[in-house]
Every structure is written in structure tokens, then in C-alpha cells.
Design a protein around this motif. Structure first.
Motif, mmCIF file in Angstrom:
data_model
loop_
_atom_site.group_PDB
_atom_site.id
_atom_site.type_symbol
_atom_site.label_atom_id
_atom_site.label_comp_id
_atom_site.label_asym_id
_atom_site.label_seq_id
_atom_site.Cartn_x
_atom_site.Cartn_y
_atom_site.Cartn_z
ATOM 1 N N ARG A 314 0.892 -1.318 -0.048
ATOM 2 C CA ARG A 314 -0.115 0.252 0.019
ATOM 3 C C ARG A 314 0.895 1.208 -0.068
ATOM 4 O O ARG A 314 0.605 2.212 0.792
ATOM 5 C CB ARG A 314 -0.988 -0.028 1.237
ATOM 6 C CG ARG A 314 -1.686 -1.241 1.203
ATOM 7 C CD ARG A 314 -2.902 -0.902 2.400
ATOM 8 N NE ARG A 314 -3.952 -1.929 2.517
ATOM 9 C CZ ARG A 314 -4.250 -3.107 3.235
ATOM 10 N NH1 ARG A 314 -2.846 -3.367 3.837
ATOM 11 N NH2 ARG A 314 -5.085 -3.826 3.155
ATOM 12 N N TYR A 346 -4.773 4.750 -6.036
ATOM 13 C CA TYR A 346 -4.546 3.748 -5.004
ATOM 14 C C TYR A 346 -4.635 4.062 -3.675
ATOM 15 O O TYR A 346 -5.199 3.419 -2.794
ATOM 16 C CB TYR A 346 -2.999 3.395 -5.375
ATOM 17 C CG TYR A 346 -3.181 2.309 -6.627
ATOM 18 C CD1 TYR A 346 -3.387 0.853 -6.667
ATOM 19 C CD2 TYR A 346 -2.751 2.867 -7.747
ATOM 20 C CE1 TYR A 346 -3.155 0.242 -7.376
ATOM 21 C CE2 TYR A 346 -2.506 2.271 -9.089
ATOM 22 C CZ TYR A 346 -2.764 0.903 -8.968
ATOM 23 O OH TYR A 346 -2.697 -0.019 -10.036
ATOM 24 N N ARG A 347 -4.109 5.342 -3.299
ATOM 25 C CA ARG A 347 -4.146 5.488 -2.024
ATOM 26 C C ARG A 347 -5.572 6.106 -1.353
ATOM 27 O O ARG A 347 -5.756 5.453 -0.159
ATOM 28 C CB ARG A 347 -3.345 7.066 -1.837
ATOM 29 C CG ARG A 347 -3.125 7.735 -0.336
ATOM 30 C CD ARG A 347 -2.244 8.831 -0.330
ATOM 31 N NE ARG A 347 -2.600 9.818 -1.155
ATOM 32 C CZ ARG A 347 -1.813 10.055 -2.400
ATOM 33 N NH1 ARG A 347 -0.510 9.699 -2.518
ATOM 34 N NH2 ARG A 347 -2.091 11.003 -3.243
ATOM 35 N N GLU A 348 -6.344 6.793 -2.054
ATOM 36 C CA GLU A 348 -7.668 6.774 -1.444
ATOM 37 C C GLU A 348 -8.708 5.821 -2.199
ATOM 38 O O GLU A 348 -10.015 5.607 -1.550
ATOM 39 C CB GLU A 348 -8.338 8.088 -2.147
ATOM 40 C CG GLU A 348 -7.380 9.391 -1.671
ATOM 41 C CD GLU A 348 -7.664 10.703 -2.257
ATOM 42 O OE1 GLU A 348 -8.720 10.489 -2.967
ATOM 43 O OE2 GLU A 348 -7.045 11.645 -1.960
ATOM 44 N N PHE A 351 -6.352 0.745 -2.121
ATOM 45 C CA PHE A 351 -5.661 0.245 -1.070
ATOM 46 C C PHE A 351 -6.593 -0.107 0.062
ATOM 47 O O PHE A 351 -6.208 -0.791 0.940
ATOM 48 C CB PHE A 351 -4.628 1.274 -0.386
ATOM 49 C CG PHE A 351 -3.288 1.439 -1.322
ATOM 50 C CD1 PHE A 351 -2.938 0.523 -2.619
ATOM 51 C CD2 PHE A 351 -2.441 2.511 -1.439
ATOM 52 C CE1 PHE A 351 -2.247 0.523 -3.142
ATOM 53 C CE2 PHE A 351 -1.435 2.716 -1.993
ATOM 54 C CZ PHE A 351 -1.073 1.638 -2.969
ATOM 55 N N HIS A 352 -7.725 0.367 0.025
ATOM 56 C CA HIS A 352 -8.792 0.247 1.069
ATOM 57 C C HIS A 352 -9.547 -1.269 0.921
ATOM 58 O O HIS A 352 -10.419 -1.780 1.624
ATOM 59 C CB HIS A 352 -9.837 1.338 1.119
ATOM 60 C CG HIS A 352 -9.152 2.512 1.397
ATOM 61 N ND1 HIS A 352 -9.148 2.718 2.961
ATOM 62 C CD2 HIS A 352 -8.751 3.632 0.619
ATOM 63 C CE1 HIS A 352 -8.232 4.160 2.680
ATOM 64 N NE2 HIS A 352 -8.203 4.521 1.639
ATOM 65 N N PHE A 353 -9.310 -2.098 -0.116
ATOM 66 C CA PHE A 353 -9.637 -3.259 -0.348
ATOM 67 C C PHE A 353 -8.882 -4.285 -0.353
ATOM 68 O O PHE A 353 -7.829 -4.746 -0.931
ATOM 69 C CB PHE A 353 -10.505 -3.374 -1.935
ATOM 70 C CG PHE A 353 -11.523 -2.282 -1.871
ATOM 71 C CD1 PHE A 353 -12.836 -2.621 -1.456
ATOM 72 C CD2 PHE A 353 -11.235 -1.067 -2.621
ATOM 73 C CE1 PHE A 353 -13.882 -1.495 -1.862
ATOM 74 C CE2 PHE A 353 -12.094 -0.105 -2.820
ATOM 75 C CZ PHE A 353 -13.590 -0.352 -2.193
ATOM 76 N N ASP A 354 -8.987 -5.235 0.784
ATOM 77 C CA ASP A 354 -7.982 -6.320 1.220
ATOM 78 C C ASP A 354 -7.953 -7.319 -0.083
ATOM 79 O O ASP A 354 -6.727 -7.792 -0.144
ATOM 80 C CB ASP A 354 -8.199 -6.890 2.444
ATOM 81 C CG ASP A 354 -7.832 -6.181 3.334
ATOM 82 O OD1 ASP A 354 -6.899 -5.073 3.418
ATOM 83 O OD2 ASP A 354 -8.161 -6.174 4.517
#
Length: 368
Positions: A314, A346-348, A351-354
Motif C-alpha cells: 500500500r 490507489y491511496r484513496e 488500497f482500502h480493499f484487502d
């Protein structure tokens, strides 16, 4: 006769690395650590030069996978500077190493060594502090009843702890803010306790350390890293106190007490309880960053390896460096143009989806 052949034969070592699933290695010595006991500066310089020349030839077996750490003849600081520069600029080494023990009566915080630390900053190369249990080098605990188990247990961690305290409290890291230190072969479990202890002591006794305006833990976070052992069960519990970006790992190969074969398998079991992003950093991303290692791969494969590593960690900054300035990313029908926009996607978002994170297992390339 009982030593692993790869300790002296790079082809054997590369085969063992392949069997373990290890891409790259930064190489520190075994018997070579005893050069610290030499009291003749000329002899120490000759030994360091010969060792570094030999190691350069060893690494030449595959310069994309094997990287040298230079022996520095600290018995003569001027020669240590010369050899440090030669090893990096001519031999291509990615690190240098010293021992934490006193050398000819001088500790690592001695002012005589400031030229060595300055050249480390100039070259942008880290210095590994590597202990080796010995009765011929001044060692903490050696003045107490002798027992090999006790001496080995005490020397590695306690010598590193003392060196860490001296480099911080006596001002070496303050004077050399770009100096990077890696504490090796001592486990990593001592670091959270020791930093908390030093921070607490600084509140009361900080006046005795005028060259330490920051808290000890702040210097460690800014400039230091530590190597964990592959089966060090305290890693998951202590990692939050250290930060996953401060940790590398050592195989201890080719020592008789190394976990071989099975070092990487043991490391994966040890890291099981921690997130895959932290695993990817510890497995290799931290070492590549600290030592400035190039990719083992070339072309599109190198890009793919770095891409999956960045996504796993991430790390939007790593992705920002990876994409070309005019890159276009198409995701679910939406076009993201330029590195800033792609990194923000990606950052927002991603990256929040495992379930989008690849697991950091061995990378395999099929076809082209």
C-alpha cells in the motif's frame, strides 16, 4: 568440513538461495569478524583490503544477487575512510560493517571515527554493526565466569544495545543525521525495551548528554534499522513499537546454527500474524531501500515485481516513482492520467480493499 560450501563458493550459495527462494543477499563475514582483534593498524588495513577484494570476486558470480559489505580497518580511521571509499566506488559494495566492541580502546562513538561516518553519509551507504562472540575481542560479560552459552547470548544483544546507546546519547547520530545504521545478528526484541528505557532515562539524565537534543527513539526512527532472526517469535508483538519499515531479516547462513534449509519457510511462519503489507517490507523491500539494491530483474519483469510489491505494501509513493509522468491507468472504465492522479487512485481507493492485495509469495514469470 562441516561448513556450508556456499560460505566460500558463490555458485553453491546461489543454488542454496534458489532452493530457499531468496532473490538477493548482502554479505557479512564470519571468521572475518575477528579482524577487530588486530592491534597493528597496517596489518588490519592489509587484511581488510584482501577481504574486500576476495568478496568482490565472490559477488561477481552474480552481481544482481550478491552484494558486499566492506570490512573497515577501524584501527586506522584514515585508512578506514580510504577503504570505505574504494569498496563503494570501485568494488560496488552496498554497505560497510563494524563490530560494536571497543577497537584498540575506542568505542564507535569516539571522535576519531567522525571521518568514517562522514564518508558513509557522503556515499549514501549504510553501516552494519555486526557482533561475533569471541574471547579475543573485548566483550561485555567476559569478565564474569565463562560459559559459551552465556557469552554468546550476552555478547550479541548487549554489545549492540550499548553501541546503540553510545551512538545516540554521545552525539554521533546528531552530528551525522544522514548516517544509516543497521544492527545485525542480535535479534530485534531488545529494541522496543531499550528505546523505552533510554527515553525514560533521558528525562532524568538527559543533561549529561548535551549532544542529544532529540529523544533516543527519535534518532532510531530517523536513522536505524534492526535485523530479526527468522524464528524470533516476538516479532509480531514488538513490531508496532519499532515500525515495519525499520526491520530486515538475516538468514545466518552459512553458520552451523543457521536455519538451513528452511529459513524463508520459518520466516513466513513467524510473520504469519502480521499483515501482508508488513510482510512484504520485511521480506525484502526494506533491505532494497536501506542498501539501495537494484532490481534482480530487468525489463517488464522488473516493473511487474516492483508494481506488485508497491501494491502489497500500500505504498503510493513507490507507485508514484514507478509510473511514467504521462502514464494512463484505466480502472473499471475510468481513466486516471499522470502519476499524481494514479497514486491518488490507489491511496484513496484501491488500497482500502484487502482482496486486491497480492500475497507476497515467490514471484514467478511465465513466458515473457
Amino acid at each position: 568440513a562441516e561448513a556450508q560450501p556456499g560460505g566460500s563458493d558463490p555458485v553453491a550459495r546461489l543454488a542454496d538461495m534458489d532452493a530457499e527462494g531468496i532473490d538477493q543477499a548482502v554479505l557479512y563475514p564470519s571468521i572475518g569478524l575477528y579482524f577487530w582483534a588486530l592491534t597493528d593498524p597496517g596489518a588490519a588495513t592489509a587484511v581488510a583490503t584482501a577481504y574486500n577484494d576476495w568478496l568482490s570476486g565472490y559477488c561477481a558470480a552474480d552481481p544482481t544477487r550478491l552484494f558486499g559489505a566492506a570490512m573497515l580497518p577501524m584501527q586506522d580511521p584514515d585508512q578506514a575512510v580510504r577503504e570505505f571509499r574504494r569498496a563503494v566506488e570501485e568494488l560496488g559494495f552496498k554497505a560497510a560493517f563494524v563490530r560494536p566492541n571497543p577497537c584498540m580502546g575506542r568505542s564507535l562513538s569516539d571522535h576519531a571515527y567522525h571521518p568514517v561516518w562522514r564518508v558513509a553519509e557522503e556515499l549514501g551507504v549504510p553501516v552494519g554493526i555486526h557482533e561475533g562472540s569471541s574471547v579475543i575481542v573485548p566483550t561485555l560479560g567476559a569478565d564474569r565466569p565463562f560459559n559459551p552459552l552465556i557469552l554468546h547470548a550476552v555478547s550479541h544483544s548487549f554489545e549492540e544495545m550499548l553501541a546503540c546507546a553510545q551512538l545516540i546519547a554521545l552525539g554521533t547520530l546528531e552530528r551525522h543525521p544522514d548516517l544509516r545504521i543497521v544492527f545485525l545478528e542480535s535479534g530485534g526484541g531488545w529494541v522496543p525495551f531499550w528505546l523505552e528505557r533510554l527515553d525514560e532515562q533521558a528525562e532524568t539524565f538527559g543533561g549529561f548528554c548535551p549532544d542529544m537534543p532529540l529523544r533516543p527513539s527519535e534518532y532510531f526512527s530517523r536513522q536505524c534499522a534492526v535485523s530479526f532472526e527468522v524464528d524470533e517469535a516476538t516479532l509480531p508483538a514488538l513490531l508496532p513499537f519499532i515500525g515495519d519499515e525499520r526491520v530486515v531479516w538475516g538468514s545466518d547462513y552459512p553458520h552451523h546454527d543457521a536455519t538451513f534449509p528452511g529459513a524463508v519457510a520459518a520466516l513466513r511462519r513467524t510473520m504469519g500474524p502480521i499483515g501482508v503489507d508488513s510482510q512484504a517490507r520485511i521480506l525484502g523491500a526494506n533491505a532494497r531501500r536501506i542498501y539501495g539494491l537494484p532490481s534482480r530483474w530487468t525489463g517488464a519483469t522488473a516493473v511487474a515485481v516492483d508494481y506488485f510489491a508497491a501494491v502489497t505494501m500500500r505504498d503510493a509513493d513507490a507507485l508514484h516513482r514507478l509510473f511514467a509522468p504521462d502514464a494512463t491507468l484505466v480502472a473499471e472504465g475510468t481513466r486516471h492520467q499522470g502519476t499524481e492522479t494514479i497514486a491518488r487512485f490507489y491511496r484513496e481507493g484501491a488500497f482500502h480493499f484487502d482482496d486486491l492485495l497480492p500475497h507476497p509469495r515467490s514471484f514467478r514469470v511465465e513466458g515473457n
